[in-house]
Design a protein around this motif. Structure first.
Motif, PDB file in Angstrom:
ATOM      1  N   ILE A   1       2.097 -12.850   0.578  1.00 41.84           N
ATOM      2  CA  ILE A   1       0.823 -13.163  -0.077  1.00 41.84           C
ATOM      3  C   ILE A   1      -0.161 -12.019   0.127  1.00 41.84           C
ATOM      4  O   ILE A   1      -0.862 -11.612  -0.803  1.00 41.84           O
ATOM      5  CB  ILE A   1       0.250 -14.504   0.441  1.00 41.84           C
ATOM      6  N   GLN A   2      -0.189 -11.453   1.345  1.00 35.66           N
ATOM      7  CA  GLN A   2      -1.045 -10.296   1.609  1.00 35.66           C
ATOM      8  C   GLN A   2      -0.635  -9.104   0.741  1.00 35.66           C
ATOM      9  O   GLN A   2      -1.484  -8.368   0.256  1.00 35.66           O
ATOM     10  CB  GLN A   2      -0.986  -9.914   3.091  1.00 35.66           C
ATOM     11  N   GLU A   3       0.673  -8.931   0.542  1.00 37.87           N
ATOM     12  CA  GLU A   3       1.159  -7.825  -0.284  1.00 37.87           C
ATOM     13  C   GLU A   3       0.762  -8.003  -1.742  1.00 37.87           C
ATOM     14  O   GLU A   3       0.549  -7.016  -2.446  1.00 37.87           O
ATOM     15  CB  GLU A   3       2.672  -7.677  -0.141  1.00 37.87           C
ATOM     16  N   LEU A   4       0.675  -9.246  -2.215  1.00 36.59           N
ATOM     17  CA  LEU A   4       0.220  -9.493  -3.584  1.00 36.59           C
ATOM     18  C   LEU A   4      -1.242  -9.100  -3.733  1.00 36.59           C
ATOM     19  O   LEU A   4      -1.643  -8.535  -4.750  1.00 36.59           O
ATOM     20  CB  LEU A   4       0.415 -10.954  -3.970  1.00 36.59           C
ATOM     21  N   ALA A   5      -2.030  -9.385  -2.706  1.00 37.36           N
ATOM     22  CA  ALA A   5      -3.450  -9.047  -2.740  1.00 37.36           C
ATOM     23  C   ALA A   5      -3.670  -7.547  -2.553  1.00 37.36           C
ATOM     24  O   ALA A   5      -4.582  -6.967  -3.136  1.00 37.36           O
ATOM     25  CB  ALA A   5      -4.204  -9.819  -1.658  1.00 37.36           C
ATOM     26  N   ASP A   6      -2.826  -6.906  -1.738  1.00 31.87           N
ATOM     27  CA  ASP A   6      -2.954  -5.476  -1.451  1.00 31.87           C
ATOM     28  C   ASP A   6      -1.558  -4.864  -1.363  1.00 31.87           C
ATOM     29  O   ASP A   6      -0.960  -4.838  -0.296  1.00 31.87           O
ATOM     30  CB  ASP A   6      -3.719  -5.269  -0.149  1.00 31.87           C
ATOM     31  N   PRO A   7      -1.017  -4.386  -2.496  1.00 31.33           N
ATOM     32  CA  PRO A   7       0.350  -3.857  -2.518  1.00 31.33           C
ATOM     33  C   PRO A   7       0.596  -2.711  -1.538  1.00 31.33           C
ATOM     34  O   PRO A   7       1.735  -2.458  -1.156  1.00 31.33           O
ATOM     35  CB  PRO A   7       0.542  -3.388  -3.962  1.00 31.33           C
ATOM     36  N   SER A   8      -0.436  -2.011  -1.108  1.00 37.36           N
ATOM     37  CA  SER A   8      -0.227  -0.917  -0.161  1.00 37.36           C
ATOM     38  C   SER A   8       0.324  -1.425   1.169  1.00 37.36           C
ATOM     39  O   SER A   8       0.970  -0.661   1.893  1.00 37.36           O
ATOM     40  CB  SER A   8      -1.522  -0.135   0.071  1.00 37.36           C
TER      41      SER A   8
END
Length: 169
Positions: free
Chosen positions: A17-24
């Motif tokens: 979910i964090q990666e969806l919000a911030d792909p970096s």
């Protein structure tokens, strides 16, 4: 007994979910994994740069009539065979790999020449506005051949081989 698995699943879900919000964060995670596996900073940079080159090529293909997974694989095989002299399967066998990702077991030089082959393929396709499998096959041969000649020149001048049996297992 199920509680540790539930906690692990919750943690993985939260990370995604964090990666969806911030792909970096996904890129940072990949970098961390490769560092823990002992890859050098140069290798990691080349792997990530090569992936960007690959993505630009596959985006071009997708926008120009390549839709089936088998077509992407066929074009990739042409490029790889052209520049290495080996099929992807033969290259994996040389490195004694089974289901592992070949690129994750390439040397820095192998990654660089793969990227050159894919960049050259995309530029050849763009210059002729290649569309569909047959036209992109021609561009794949051109791109792979450019990298082949560069590899041969490199090997002649350095006395070393680009394609190797080394891997990170």
């Amino acid at each position: 007994k199920a509680e540790p698995i539930k906690q692990w699943l919750a943690k993985v879900g939260q990370e995604r979910i964090q990666e969806l919000a911030d792909p970096s964060t996904a890129l940072d995670r990949a970098r961390d994994i490769w560092q823990k596996q002992g890859r050098s900073a140069k290798w990691i940079q080349q792997r990530m740069s090569g992936q960007e080159t690959r993505n630009k090529l596959t985006d071009y293909w997708a926008e120009h009539g390549i839709k089936e997974k088998q077509e992407f694989a066929a074009l990739t095989s042409i490029i790889h065979k052209e520049w290495t002299g080996l099929t992807v399967k033969e290259h994996k066998q040389l490195k004694n790999l089974k289901s592992q990702n070949l690129r994750d077991h390439m040397s820095e030089a192998e990654l660089i020449f793969t990227a050159l082959a894919e960049l050259s393929t995309r530029q050849a396709a763009e210059s002729t506005q290649a569309t569909g499998l047959e036209e992109n096959k021609n561009a794949a041969q051109i791109g792979g051949n450019i990298a082949k000649h560069a590899r041969e020149e490199y090997e002649e001048r350095t006395g070393g081989k680009v394609v190797s049996d080394s891997n990170f297992l």
